[in-house]
Write a protein that holds these residues in place. Structure first.
Motif, PDB file in Angstrom:
ATOM      1  N   UNK A 136     -20.999  12.546   3.762  1.00 59.98           N
ATOM      2  CA  UNK A 136     -22.000  13.334   4.485  1.00 59.98           C
ATOM      3  C   UNK A 136     -23.187  12.470   4.893  1.00 59.98           C
ATOM      4  N   UNK A 137     -23.661  11.626   3.967  1.00 61.91           N
ATOM      5  CA  UNK A 137     -24.872  10.837   4.204  1.00 61.91           C
ATOM      6  C   UNK A 137     -24.798  10.036   5.503  1.00 61.91           C
ATOM      7  N   UNK A 138     -23.724   9.267   5.755  1.00 55.60           N
ATOM      8  CA  UNK A 138     -23.695   8.491   7.005  1.00 55.60           C
ATOM      9  C   UNK A 138     -23.691   9.360   8.262  1.00 55.60           C
ATOM     10  N   UNK A 228     -19.237  21.090   5.630  1.00 53.96           N
ATOM     11  CA  UNK A 228     -17.918  21.421   6.183  1.00 53.96           C
ATOM     12  C   UNK A 228     -17.538  20.482   7.318  1.00 53.96           C
ATOM     13  N   UNK A 229     -18.522  20.063   8.101  1.00 55.66           N
ATOM     14  CA  UNK A 229     -18.243  19.144   9.201  1.00 55.66           C
ATOM     15  C   UNK A 229     -17.685  17.831   8.676  1.00 55.66           C
ATOM     16  N   UNK A 254     -20.519  28.478  11.574  1.00 55.95           N
ATOM     17  CA  UNK A 254     -19.573  27.836  12.487  1.00 55.95           C
ATOM     18  C   UNK A 254     -20.250  27.362  13.769  1.00 55.95           C
ATOM     19  N   UNK A 255     -21.248  28.082  14.199  1.00 58.12           N
ATOM     20  CA  UNK A 255     -21.997  27.634  15.369  1.00 58.12           C
ATOM     21  C   UNK A 255     -22.665  26.296  15.105  1.00 58.12           C
ATOM     22  N   UNK A 260     -22.976  20.157  15.222  1.00 54.82           N
ATOM     23  CA  UNK A 260     -23.036  18.879  14.495  1.00 54.82           C
ATOM     24  C   UNK A 260     -21.899  17.965  14.936  1.00 54.82           C
ATOM     25  N   UNK A 261     -20.676  18.494  14.894  1.00 55.60           N
ATOM     26  CA  UNK A 261     -19.492  17.682  15.189  1.00 55.60           C
ATOM     27  C   UNK A 261     -19.478  17.232  16.641  1.00 55.60           C
ATOM     28  N   UNK A 262     -19.837  18.121  17.548  1.00 61.53           N
ATOM     29  CA  UNK A 262     -19.783  17.801  18.967  1.00 61.53           C
ATOM     30  C   UNK A 262     -20.785  16.707  19.348  1.00 61.53           C
TER      31      UNK A 262
END
Length: 409
Positions: A136-138, A228-229, A254-255, A260-262
């Motif tokens: 998660x940290x990076x 979760x990402x 989820x939004x 985050x991922x995008x």
């Protein structure tokens, strides 16, 4: 972290149909066409209390997704998390004067027992938030360095305005988002935020609370969404087939996770379909830990209720529907289980090949489990009133109900 043992899924003749399912993002049915390996991420529990019927209904829905895919002869790569450090867990541990780690381990173990009893197929990867922190940290550092995150009094926030596709999962307006953010773990009223909706990525260490080395982020612990990402991207990659959970996760969880991922990957969307299960109520209110109006799977099992009956009670309601748990719901499921078991215990019966196809078609049509149950009921009625001469039919029905509905007869 380990999951729970898998029950055997009987192989059926023929092949299942591709799944048509409701996608929250597009607000309509989509036909999923995964490759040889279907990829699904379902958000897991925060383990500060036992598995209630709302949890069970959600995981039952995504168990059906797996079973439909397996019936199409695909493999399934299923990932689920455990939010084993979060404010509700820490608050419950303090209330009960118990170590938070011990509480999380105890409730996660009970969840595994409930899932095993209900014959829910386990995830390939079952990952706790704590064990995911090194990954998660990076990600938080990358978002910060790209200008998509900022520091506020030591905490790191994600800027929702950095994602041009923010809002395309839940399709809510800003006012509705702000209201739900306040209700579901956000802090829209905090002064100094660039946007009231901006979610926390990294919480700086608080006195008396657990924290971890976040490198350049400092001591702290991760926010809910980035957890979760990190797990999903690590094990499934981008644009996986289904992101699943209860309907209360569409926003903000989820939004925010999608955004985050995008931003991290530079691709859209994070998932091909966002699928959400309805809420289960008791006495007129949504069943939830915060309200305390819960019916626990473990308590029903201790009371001698057959887990197969619990599963049939869940299957009697469409996964997207909000519904009410009552004693009658359970009694109807117990009665149905008895009728089904009596019908398949006979040496022969009516031909069952058409029934298998009816169950397949019902489940492929947005997981219409009530329609599948009705099809089995019709075969059972024929068995009771007409009988039959097909010596293989009861076995076919039993295997189909096990493989496709997860109910052992």
């Amino acid at each position: 972290m380990y999951a729970w043992p898998a029950s055997e899924v009987p192989a059926l003749p023929g092949q299942g149909r591709d799944l048509r399912i409701h996608d929250t993002a597009t607000e309509g049915l989509v036909t999923l066409d995964p490759g040889p390996v279907a990829r699904i991420y379902v958000c897991g529990i925060t383990p500060y209390d036992a598995t209630h019927m709302g949890h069970a209904a959600t995981y039952n829905a995504f168990d059906l997704v797996q079973r439909v895919w397996l019936d199409t002869k695909r493999q399934v790569h299923y990932v689920q998390n455990v939010t084993d450090v979060d404010d509700p867990l820490l608050e419950r541990a303090q209330r009960d004067d118990i170590d938070w780690v011990a509480l999380a381990e105890k409730e996660t173990a009970l969840f595994r027992e409930d899932m095993t009893a209900l014959r829910m197929l386990p995830p390939r990867h079952y990952i706790g938030a704590v064990e995911a922190i090194p990954g998660i940290v990076p990600l938080v550092e990358r978002l910060r360095d790209a200008g998509a995150a900022y520091e506020l009094d030591g905490d790191i926030y994600f800027s929702v305005e950095s994602d041009p596709n923010f809002g395309k999962v839940s399709n809510l307006d800003a006012a509705a988002m702000r209201l739900l953010s306040a209700e579901r773990g956000g802090d829209p009223e905090r002064p100094g935020k660039k946007n009231p909706l901006d979610p926390m990525l990294w919480m700086a260490a608080r006195p008396g609370e657990p924290s971890w080395d976040g490198g350049s982020l400092g001591q702290g612990r991760p926010g809910w969404h980035i957890e979760c990402v990190a797990i999903a991207l690590d094990h499934l990659g981008m644009t996986f087939d289904v992101q699943g959970g209860g309907s209360d996760l569409a926003f903000p969880h989820h939004e925010m996770g999608a955004s985050h991922a995008q931003v991290l990957i530079g691709e859209f969307p994070m998932a091909k379909a966002y699928v959400h299960a309805g809420m289960v109520g008791l006495h007129g209110e949504k069943m939830s830990k915060s309200k305390g109006n819960l019916v626990f799977v473990s308590q029903l099992r201790r009371d001698g209720v057959d887990p197969a009956a619990i599963r049939l009670a869940l299957l009697a309601h469409h996964y997207r529907a909000d519904w009410e748990w009552t004693d009658q719901v359970l009694q109807d499921a117990v009665d149905r289980l008895g009728r089904w078991r009596a019908a398949v215990s006979r040496p022969d019966g009516p031909d069952a090949e058409a029934l298998v196809e009816e169950i397949r078609e019902a489940l492929a049509n947005d997981l219409d489990a009530p329609a599948a149950l009705a099809a089995v009921d019709r075969w059972v009625t024929r068995q009771d009133t007409e009988g039959g001469t097909d010596i293989g039919a009861p076995g076919v029905v039993s295997r189909a109900v096990d493989a496709l509905l997860g109910v052992a007869l």
